[in-house]
Design an enzyme around this catalytic site. Structure first.
Site, PDB file in Angstrom:
ATOM      1  N   SER A  20      -2.103   0.424   1.410  1.00 30.11           N
ATOM      2  CA  SER A  20      -2.999  -0.666   1.784  1.00 30.11           C
ATOM      3  C   SER A  20      -4.092  -0.853   0.754  1.00 30.11           C
ATOM      4  CB  SER A  20      -3.635  -0.389   3.152  1.00 30.11           C
ATOM      5  OG  SER A  20      -4.466  -1.463   3.525  1.00 30.11           O
TER       6      SER A  20
ATOM      7  N   LYS B 255       0.660   2.953   9.182  1.00 28.77           N
ATOM      8  CA  LYS B 255       0.382   1.724   8.421  1.00 28.77           C
ATOM      9  C   LYS B 255       0.566   0.490   9.308  1.00 28.77           C
ATOM     10  CE  LYS B 255      -0.262  -0.917   4.745  1.00 28.77           C
ATOM     11  NZ  LYS B 255       0.206  -2.240   5.055  1.00 28.77           N
TER      12      LYS B 255
ATOM     13  N   HIS C  95      -2.456   0.235  11.407  1.00 32.06           N
ATOM     14  CA  HIS C  95      -3.507  -0.265  10.509  1.00 32.06           C
ATOM     15  C   HIS C  95      -3.432  -1.782  10.405  1.00 32.06           C
ATOM     16  CE1 HIS C  95      -4.480  -1.897   6.519  1.00 32.06           C
ATOM     17  NE2 HIS C  95      -5.433  -0.995   6.428  1.00 32.06           N
ATOM     18  N   ASN C  96      -2.235  -2.309  10.188  1.00 33.16           N
ATOM     19  CA  ASN C  96      -2.078  -3.756  10.046  1.00 33.16           C
ATOM     20  C   ASN C  96      -2.370  -4.482  11.357  1.00 33.16           C
ATOM     21  OD1 ASN C  96      -1.229  -3.012   7.505  1.00 33.16           O
ATOM     22  ND2 ASN C  96       0.507  -4.402   7.474  1.00 33.16           N
TER      23      ASN C  96
ATOM     24  N   GLU D  40      -5.971  -4.675  11.628  1.00 33.75           N
ATOM     25  CA  GLU D  40      -6.379  -5.709  10.660  1.00 33.75           C
ATOM     26  C   GLU D  40      -6.245  -7.104  11.271  1.00 33.75           C
ATOM     27  OE1 GLU D  40      -4.187  -7.459   6.766  1.00 33.75           O
ATOM     28  OE2 GLU D  40      -4.574  -5.299   6.698  1.00 33.75           O
TER      29      GLU D  40
END
Length: 484
Positions: A130, A184, A187-188, A191
């Site tokens: 990222s 991940k 995380h996205n 986001e």
């Protein structure tokens, strides 16, 4: 004899090129390869000119130039392209060699690939990367998972090139098989939620408070100096004040239909699979879906009426802006709390030993959701590694209590004016649901039993599933027990 490379990287799009240059800057010799070989020559003659980076004309050539155990990293389109390269690499590698997938792959694919390659005595790493182009070049957040035996071999490279926060690399081993790509993915998802929350706050400032873009930018800049300090707040402040060549604000010229690449959707699907109430991130995905219905929304705007009372009057704009800051901060806490709930559920389902404080540290620098806020998450899990929910940590509990009155005042005003706030609103609904000792799900259980004999539990007899003939006199509980 030519010097052997420490690692090879397949895929010379911008991310791949920048990651190679980053590795070179940190003293690692990298062998670059691309399916279109001409791109390798162009890269070596231009961006990589004067470096120690070497190129390869074929996969065989690339493998021959690597130190053992060979480390091959791919930054190619997720899906079939990754499998195709793995199939071509397997015959060229030896036991103990390492294949690294640094793309945005689905975690279930990484679970499958890790098992398949380990059966062939090869090691697999699925790593989240990222930070975008700049992060890749100067320090990304890296989230590697897969075959644990691979970590000692890639650790010097990954931690060497990663972003640093308080001197610590924003990279550590996440867990087995698909754990890296799962983290991940979450995380996205966070986001997605952060971006939607910020744009809702901007919408409120413009259409409820009546502020112009430059004023909104100034507010965001101020917010970025305090609790909301983050990369996304910083760049949104820049976006709001940016003017096109004609002097007008560029953001107002952009079509209000948001795109997405799927990772937010994967997060929401995983939450549904686990039965986790990831309401805010789910709403952020649906908000993008709704935004894409531009033509329908234009038509509906001419036919469907909003509130009849007109514009809500804001008597004290400064106080309202502070309430809005608190609403955004509280909602952000909810977003992260839900994300860590989801990771805890996945760790249990897949038998991963996730270090939640370590994950927060990985996100403190280099990545899109980097913010000072994450330091408090790390402290919370350092204090209590078995913390069930961030909302139960003293720091976050106090923060939510402090913010909730302003949060409620803001949402009351925007509802009365008809401003859509799917994420700010769902965050508060989750908070109120989570703190409720009793919710009306007992009625749902009765409904399910009425139409489908699905049974229910009585509070007085936990674990015992019973059925009632709801159309019979008195609604007596059956003496028979059912399996739910």
């Amino acid at each position: 004899m030519d010097k052997k490379a420490d690692i090879a990287l397949i895929g010379l799009a911008v991310m791949g090129q920048n990651l190679i240059l980053n590795m070179n800057d940190h003293g690692f010799v990298v062998c670059a390869f691309n399916r279109t070989v001409e791109k390798v020559d162009h890269f070596l003659a231009n961006e990589a000119k004067g470096t120690k980076i070497i190129g390869a004309k074929s996969l065989e050539d690339m493998v021959s130039k690597l130190k053992k155990p060979r480390k091959v990293m791919m930054l190619v389109k997720a899906g079939a392209a990754v499998d195709a390269f793995i199939d071509k690499l397997v015959p060229l590698l030896e036991a103990g060699d390492i294949i690294i997938d640094g793309g945005n792959s689905e975690y279930t694919d990484s679970i499958r690939r890790a098992k398949s390659l380990e059966a062939k005595n090869l090691l697999f790493v699925g790593s989240g990367v990222s930070g975008g182009e700049e992060g890749a070049r100067y320090g990304p957040s890296l989230m590697p998972g897969g075959s644990p035996k691979a970590w000692p071999h890639i650790k010097p490279i990954f931690q060497g090139i990663a972003a640093k926060s308080d001197g610590e690399p924003c990279c550590d081993w996440v867990g087995e098989d698909g754990a890296g790509h799962y983290v991940k993915m979450v995380h996205n998802g966070i986001e997605y939620g952060d971006m939607q929350l910020i744009c809702e706050a901007c919408h409120i400032m413009k259409d409820v408070v009546g502020m112009n873009n430059d004023e909104i930018s100034q507010v965001l800049t101020e917010w970025n100096k305090g609790e909301l300090d983050s990369f996304l707040i910083e760049i949104t402040a820049d976006i709001m004040k940016f003017r096109d060549t004609d002097g007008l604000h560029l953001v107002d010229k952009i079509k209000d239909a948001a795109g997405q690449k799927g990772t937010g959707k994967w997060t929401a699907i995983s939450a549904l699979d686990q039965g986790m109430p990831l309401t805010l991130i789910g709403e952020s995905v649906f908000a993008r879906c709704l935004s894409s219905l531009k033509d329908e929304r234009v038509t509906a705007s001419k036919q469907l009426k909003g509130p009849t009372q007109g514009v809500v009057k804001i008597d004290d704009k400064k106080k309202f802006i502070e309430d809005l800051r608190q609403a955004l901060y509280a909602s952000k806490i909810i977003s992260y709390a839900q994300g860590f709930m989801l990771m805890r559920g996945a760790a249990k389902a897949y038998n991963w030993d996730l270090n939640y404080g370590g994950i927060a540290l990985m996100w403190r620098g280099g990545c899109i959701i980097r913010s000072a806020f994450l330091g408090e998450i790390k402290k919370a899990f350092a204090k209590n590694p078995k913390l069930e929910n961030l909302l139960l940590d003293d720091f976050f509990k106090v923060a939510i209590h402090k913010c909730q009155d302003g949060w409620r005042r803001v949402l009351s005003a925007v509802v009365l004016q008809g401003i859509p706030t799917p994420c700010l609103s769902s965050a508060l609904a989750f908070y109120d649901g989570y703190r409720s000792e009793r919710v009306p799900a007992n009625i749902i259980q009765a409904q399910r039993d009425y139409f489908g004999a699905h049974t229910y539990e009585l509070l007085s007899e936990p674990g015992k599933h019973v059925h009632t003939n709801w159309t019979g006199r008195g609604g007596q509980v059956s003496s028979s027990s059912y399996n739910a």
